[in-house]
Design an enzyme around this catalytic site. Structure first.
Site, short mmCIF file in Angstrom:
data_model
loop_
_atom_site.label_atom_id
_atom_site.label_comp_id
_atom_site.label_asym_id
_atom_site.label_seq_id
_atom_site.Cartn_x
_atom_site.Cartn_y
_atom_site.Cartn_z
N ASP A 12 -2.16 34.38 -14.86
CA ASP A 12 -2.24 35.83 -14.80
C ASP A 12 -0.80 36.35 -14.95
O ASP A 12 0.16 35.60 -14.72
CB ASP A 12 -2.85 36.24 -13.46
CG ASP A 12 -2.89 37.75 -13.28
OD1 ASP A 12 -3.28 38.46 -14.22
OD2 ASP A 12 -2.51 38.21 -12.18
N ASP A 14 0.79 40.01 -13.96
CA ASP A 14 1.33 40.77 -12.83
C ASP A 14 1.01 40.07 -11.51
O ASP A 14 -0.15 39.82 -11.19
CB ASP A 14 0.74 42.18 -12.81
CG ASP A 14 1.04 42.96 -14.07
OD1 ASP A 14 2.05 43.67 -14.10
OD2 ASP A 14 0.27 42.84 -15.04
#
Length: 226
Positions: A12, A14
């Site tokens: 992922d 952020d």
């Protein structure tokens, strides 16, 4: 039968690969100042970043999504955020230890990539501002269904020519773990990310939980059977 080595590690963006929260803190509190409202506590904003622009507007201005004002505020936030994502302006950076981890993956000939729910417009601007080149980047623009659906992870594996069952997904949100499990990947919870205090990550049922990026390489070695 020996366990076959995993061939890809997907992240992922952020709150997992990169600490991007300070840019959101800057934008949200600048907006509040312009609307004669006091700044919000930085930690409250950081904990909301992974939930997206709508959640940030709910936190900073209004819970009511039904009116035009909500959409206007949301678009203003996104426009300001895009302006923030410029070289010399953005404060986003890799979490400490991530660059070393990526070097280790490369040294062991393990593919890596980014799978995010952040739209391509902002992801591309961020990566260009920081001069980051990832082997593969999958955003909502590239798929019909976003995380927690596994489609983005399947597409990333397809582009990397890796088998999902021989890959790992690392994320800091329950939807990341759900997406990884749905894709039959091993999953790792990034506990250093933007996780709300009330969240019990043990309930996410990831294959492993890492407190910091420095813990990630030993965990990946165990899952990769290196």
């Amino acid at each position: 039968m020996p366990i076959s080595p995993q061939r890809a590690v997907l992240f992922d963006l952020d709150g997992t690969l990169m600490d991007t929260a300070d840019d959101f803190v800057t934008v949200v509190n600048a907006m509040r100042l312009d609307y004669q409202q006091p700044p919000l506590d930085e930690q409250r904003i950081r904990a909301t970043v992974s939930d997206g622009a709508r959640a940030l507007i709910k936190l900073a201005f209004t819970e009511d999504e039904s009116g035009d004002e909500f959409q206007r505020l949301r678009q203003e936030l996104l426009d300001r955020y895009l302006e923030q994502l410029k070289p010399g302006i953005t404060t986003s950076t890799y979490f400490s230890g991530i660059e070393i981890l990526l070097s280790l993956l490369q040294a062991h000939q393990i593919q890596w990539g980014i799978v995010t729910n952040k739209p391509w417009l902002y992801t591309d601007a961020l990566l260009k501002a920081l001069n980051i080149s990832a082997p593969v980047v999958i955003c909502p623009d590239h798929v019909s269904q976003t995380k927690p659906h596994p489609e983005p992870l399947f597409l990333a594996c397809e582009k990397l020519r890796c088998i999902p069952e021989e890959s790992i997904y690392v994320g800091d949100h329950i939807r990341d773990i759900e997406a990884g499990r749905a894709a039959n990947m091993a999953t790792v919870t990034a506990k250093w990310g933007y996780i709300k205090k009330e969240e019990n990550v043990n309930l996410w049922e990831a294959d492993a939980i890492c407190e910091s990026p420095q813990d990630l390489w030993p965990t990946l070695q165990a899952l990769l059977t290196l």
